[in-house]
Scaffold this active site. Structure first.
Site, short mmCIF file in Angstrom:
data_model
loop_
_atom_site.label_atom_id
_atom_site.label_comp_id
_atom_site.label_asym_id
_atom_site.label_seq_id
_atom_site.Cartn_x
_atom_site.Cartn_y
_atom_site.Cartn_z
N SER A 184 0.85 -1.50 -0.43
CA SER A 184 0.50 0.10 0.22
C SER A 184 0.68 1.26 0.58
O SER A 184 1.88 1.38 0.24
CB SER A 184 -1.08 -0.15 1.00
OG SER A 184 -0.17 -0.33 2.51
N GLY A 234 -9.76 -5.70 3.98
CA GLY A 234 -8.85 -6.90 2.45
C GLY A 234 -8.33 -6.33 0.65
O GLY A 234 -9.00 -7.46 0.16
N ALA A 235 -8.66 -5.11 1.38
CA ALA A 235 -9.22 -4.79 -0.28
C ALA A 235 -6.95 -4.37 -1.41
O ALA A 235 -7.70 -4.70 -2.35
CB ALA A 235 -9.40 -2.84 -0.52
N GLY A 236 -6.36 -4.40 -0.17
CA GLY A 236 -5.48 -5.08 -1.04
C GLY A 236 -5.23 -6.56 -1.21
O GLY A 236 -4.74 -6.63 -2.84
N ASP A 237 -5.98 -7.57 -0.71
CA ASP A 237 -5.63 -8.08 -0.64
C ASP A 237 -6.71 -8.41 -2.13
O ASP A 237 -5.98 -9.43 -2.95
CB ASP A 237 -5.91 -9.43 0.31
CG ASP A 237 -5.85 -9.04 1.71
OD1 ASP A 237 -4.65 -8.25 1.30
OD2 ASP A 237 -5.86 -8.97 2.87
N ASN A 261 -7.79 -2.85 -9.10
CA ASN A 261 -8.65 -2.11 -8.51
C ASN A 261 -9.99 -2.32 -8.98
O ASN A 261 -10.45 -1.68 -8.25
CB ASN A 261 -8.11 -0.89 -9.90
CG ASN A 261 -6.66 -0.60 -9.53
OD1 ASN A 261 -6.11 -1.05 -8.77
ND2 ASN A 261 -5.81 0.59 -10.60
#
Length: 365
Positions: A184, A234-237, A261
């Protein structure tokens, strides 16, 4: 980096955990957590062949789609995420993350036999050991590493997560063998991106600003998608799940990052592990196949880092799929009868509104 499609698909390595979200002393949600669970959720939804190695304790309380290794003598990893009502200067709600319990680490002997096209080292609680990553590098053609797997250390008293510089992590010597390092924008501060990009491809996610791909010869900014953020957990996952999906399908890295994205933006609009509408998943599958066919002529097996022709059109097609997702989100919220989504707040039946995380994004995420 050269693609190799003669092996098994994707190997995901990282423990499941119990996530507890807390604001002002009040528990707002308890969910299945762990990067591996979010990534598998994306890959499974998009019908990408994968295997998953995750450990949990005897107290594991969720029915996971992919069965973990149960360690009878251990407890499941537990994280408490404390969100302050007052936003940090950046405009984001300040978060303190604490590891309350930890399951045992994943060792090289836990990994399966055979070869894999892609490996994903995605630990959250310190369960990825240097020797385990070394084993992954032996059995996987290309390995993606989430930086949180290698830089997180935990306070000996209360378990507060305190990242250390990448050079001090004990993993730095392995970077030349790694295909992709994902971080991130906050985590990227713990490394010298300009230095690391000479060793491996660095992908930095930045919420509403989209993501950036740094490779030896340059960098590429990848456009975001509109999102009304409720919970960024969990967005990055999910981003990583979308990224590796594109790579498996033979897309260029910027196109693959667009898929990342896309799924990151869907994830932040839900609480915990997201539910993907089957209509959305089918639209994405169709668009990915069209994109794959349009880019296949004259392409060799080398992974491409520059934006290919038609990249913006691919973004537009995924934006159209997001319209289906927006409708599906209203249906998903029916699973939380005491909660409504309004201006980024969780409004409960007692008349009190609790802002779970950041304000809504009225601009791309």
């Amino acid at each position: 980096m050269v693609r190799n499609h003669s092996n098994h698909g994707v190997l995901i390595v990282g423990n499941y955990c119990h996530d507890v979200l807390i604001r002002n002393g009040t528990v707002l949600a308890e969910t299945l957590g762990g990067a591996a669970s979010f990534i598998y959720n994306v890959l499974n939804g998009l019908s990408i062949s994968c295997s998953l190695i995750a450990k949990v304790g005897h107290d594991f309380k969720y029915e996971a789609s992919y069965r973990p290794i149960i360690v009878p003598t251990s407890k499941t990893t537990v994280f408490h995420a404390y969100f302050d009502s007052i936003s940090a200067p950046s405009g984001h709600a300040d978060r303190v993350l604490k590891r309350v319990c930890s399951c045992e680490p994943i060792t090289p002997s836990d990994l399966p036999d055979g070869k894999f096209d892609y490996g994903m080292a995605v630990g959250v609680g310190g369960e990825i050991l240097p020797e385990t990553l070394e084993k992954m590098l032996e059995i996987c053609n290309v390995v993606l590493v989430d930086i949180q797997s290698v830089i997180r250390v935990f306070d000996s008293v209360d378990g507060t997560v305190n990242p250390v510089p990448l050079k001090e992590s004990g993993f730095y010597h392995l970077l030349p063998k790694i295909g992709f390092l994902k971080a991130s924008s906050e985590e990227a501060l713990f490394m010298d991106v300009e230095e690391v990009r000479k060793l491996c491809c660095v992908v930095v996610t930045n919420g509403r600003e989209g993501s950036e791909v740094y490779y030896r010869d340059g960098k590429v900014k990848v456009s975001p998608f509109l999102a009304n953020q409720i919970d960024p957990t969990g967005a990055g996952d999910s981003f990583l799940g979308g990224l590796v999906t594109g790579l498996v399908q033979g897309l260029a890295v910027p196109d693959a990052a667009l898929i990342g994205n896309f799924f990151g933006s869907i994830t932040v609009a839900q609480i915990g592990l997201p539910k993907f509408d089957s209509r959305v998943l089918q639209r994405v599958k169709d668009e990915v196949q069209r994109r794959k066919l349009s880019c296949s002529e004259g392409r060799d097996e080398e992974i491409e880092f520059m934006k290919p022709e038609g990249h913006e059109q691919f973004h537009s097609s995924l934006c159209a799929a997001k319209l289906v997702s927006a409708c599906a989100m209203q249906e998903c919220l029916k699973d939380f009868p005491g909660i409504t989504r309004e201006q980024g707040f969780l409004s409960q039946n007692n008349g009190q509104s609790k802002q779970l995380l950041d304000p809504p994004y009225d601009e791309p995420n």
